[in-house]
Write an enzyme that holds these catalytic residues in place. Structure first.
Site, PDB file in Angstrom:
ATOM      1  N   LYS A  13      44.559  30.801  42.736  1.00  0.00           N
ATOM      2  CA  LYS A  13      44.652  31.560  43.999  1.00  0.00           C
ATOM      3  C   LYS A  13      43.320  31.549  44.747  1.00  0.00           C
ATOM      4  CE  LYS A  13      45.738  35.555  42.248  1.00  0.00           C
ATOM      5  NZ  LYS A  13      45.781  35.317  40.800  1.00  0.00           N
ATOM      6  N   ARG A  88      49.333  43.738  43.760  1.00  0.00           N
ATOM      7  CA  ARG A  88      49.514  43.327  42.377  1.00  0.00           C
ATOM      8  C   ARG A  88      50.618  44.115  41.697  1.00  0.00           C
ATOM      9  NH1 ARG A  88      44.281  40.730  41.422  1.00  0.00           N
ATOM     10  NH2 ARG A  88      44.110  39.898  39.333  1.00  0.00           N
ATOM     11  N   ARG A 156      33.065  34.543  34.118  1.00  0.00           N
ATOM     12  CA  ARG A 156      33.442  35.951  34.223  1.00  0.00           C
ATOM     13  C   ARG A 156      33.791  36.505  32.852  1.00  0.00           C
ATOM     14  NH1 ARG A 156      37.835  36.095  38.956  1.00  0.00           N
ATOM     15  NH2 ARG A 156      38.786  37.477  37.440  1.00  0.00           N
ATOM     16  N   ARG A 167      45.730  39.890  30.658  1.00  0.00           N
ATOM     17  CA  ARG A 167      45.973  39.825  32.103  1.00  0.00           C
ATOM     18  C   ARG A 167      47.319  39.167  32.401  1.00  0.00           C
ATOM     19  NH1 ARG A 167      40.792  37.007  34.268  1.00  0.00           N
ATOM     20  NH2 ARG A 167      41.671  37.393  36.321  1.00  0.00           N
TER      21      ARG A 167
HETATM   22  P1  AMP Z   1      40.944  38.678  40.300  1.00  0.00           P
HETATM   23  O1  AMP Z   1      39.595  38.262  40.751  1.00  0.00           O
HETATM   24  O2  AMP Z   1      41.956  38.719  41.409  1.00  0.00           O
HETATM   25  O3  AMP Z   1      41.445  37.913  39.096  1.00  0.00           O
HETATM   26  O4  AMP Z   1      40.806  40.214  39.815  1.00  0.00           O
HETATM   27  C1  AMP Z   1      39.939  40.556  38.767  1.00  0.00           C
HETATM   28  C2  AMP Z   1      40.205  41.982  38.328  1.00  0.00           C
HETATM   29  O5  AMP Z   1      40.002  42.879  39.429  1.00  0.00           O
HETATM   30  C3  AMP Z   1      41.622  42.284  37.835  1.00  0.00           C
HETATM   31  O6  AMP Z   1      41.832  41.913  36.487  1.00  0.00           O
HETATM   32  C4  AMP Z   1      41.665  43.796  38.046  1.00  0.00           C
HETATM   33  O7  AMP Z   1      40.905  44.462  37.048  1.00  0.00           O
HETATM   34  C5  AMP Z   1      40.915  43.969  39.371  1.00  0.00           C
HETATM   35  N1  AMP Z   1      41.809  43.868  40.541  1.00  0.00           N
HETATM   36  C6  AMP Z   1      41.776  42.917  41.521  1.00  0.00           C
HETATM   37  N2  AMP Z   1      42.727  43.130  42.431  1.00  0.00           N
HETATM   38  C7  AMP Z   1      43.397  44.241  42.034  1.00  0.00           C
HETATM   39  C8  AMP Z   1      44.513  44.967  42.538  1.00  0.00           C
HETATM   40  N3  AMP Z   1      45.146  44.570  43.654  1.00  0.00           N
HETATM   41  N4  AMP Z   1      44.914  46.073  41.865  1.00  0.00           N
HETATM   42  C9  AMP Z   1      44.306  46.484  40.741  1.00  0.00           C
HETATM   43  N5  AMP Z   1      43.252  45.839  40.174  1.00  0.00           N
HETATM   44  C10 AMP Z   1      42.800  44.723  40.823  1.00  0.00           C
END
Ligand code: AMP
Length: 211
Positions: A13, A88, A156, A167
């Site tokens: 993404k 999400r 990360r 996840r």
């Molecule tokens: P990402 O970079 O999109 O993979 O997001 C990394 C982490 O950020 C996720 O595993 C969640 O802990 C948090 N996160 C990102 N977007 C959301 C969301 N829309 N709702 C809740 N937690 C989020």
């Protein structure tokens, strides 16, 4: 143009959102990046969410929704935007509708999960400019050094195998229902994310230009 990009962790993404944002000259809004920024800035909010994010849990809806609403007020969103990582779960999807109404398209990037772990464990990010790499599929010219700004790349904490599996469980439980929600609205477009990064980008651009 207002777009939402959905896909399991490691679906690509972030990479595709960056490319689409450049191609269509619209803002790229990653809630993950906005939350990581709070952690880097060591704000009170950042301290509260560090453990949640390291464990791969979802940050509470009211926190993410507040941060997103603030971000949407910035000038660069006037031309349009692509949401990466939001919504999400169903409650975020409904909340988003209250704020902005329907988006133009919701793109679901579908990837076979057996390749996800391999993809994510090789993922490297630039902590300074946000450029993303993969040690095998999209390596930087010099190992561990960002092509764009020369910073040292990082992995990360939530990209470890155990956290990725967690996840993926969250994705199945909380995020999959929103696919149904957008499908019923007639907004969902499915794209295979299994192939070459450039080919996936061309597929996406074609779909969006034809829309
Ligand atoms: P990402 O970079 O999109 O993979 O997001 C990394 C982490 O950020 C996720 O595993 C969640 O802990 C948090 N996160 C990102 N977007 C959301 C969301 N829309 N709702 C809740 N937690 C989020």
């Amino acid at each position: 143009m207002k777009l939402i990009l959905i896909g399991c962790p490691g679906a690509g993404k972030g990479t595709q959102a960056k490319r689409l944002s450049k191609h269509f000259d619209i803002a790229h809004i990653s809630t993950g990046d906005l939350l990581r920024e709070q952690i880097e800035l060591k704000t009170e909010l950042g301290k509260k969410i560090t453990d949640i994010m390291d464990e791969g849990q979802l940050v509470p809806d009211e926190i993410v929704s507040r941060i997103l609403s603030e971000r949407l007020k910035r000038d660069d969103c006037k031309k349009g935007y692509i949401l990466d990582g939001y919504p999400r779960n169903l409650s975020q999807a409904e909340g988003l509708f209250e704020i902005i109404g329907d988006v133009d398209k919701v793109i679901l990037i579908e990837v076979n999960e057996d390749i996800i772990i391999e993809r994510m464990s090789g993922r490297r990010d630039c902590p300074k400019c946000g450029q993303m790499y993969h040690t095998k599929h999209n390596p930087p010219k010099v190992p561990d050094v960002c092509d764009e700004c020369g910073s040292t790349l990082i992995q990360r904490k939530d990209d470890t195998e155990e956290t990725v599996k967690h996840r993926l469980d969250i994705y199945h439980g909380a995020t999959l229902p929103i696919i149904n929600y957008y499908d019923k609205k007639g907004l969902l477009v499915r794209v295979s994310g299994n192939g070459d990064i450039d080919e996936i980008t061309s597929d996406l651009v074609k779909i969006l230009e034809e829309a």
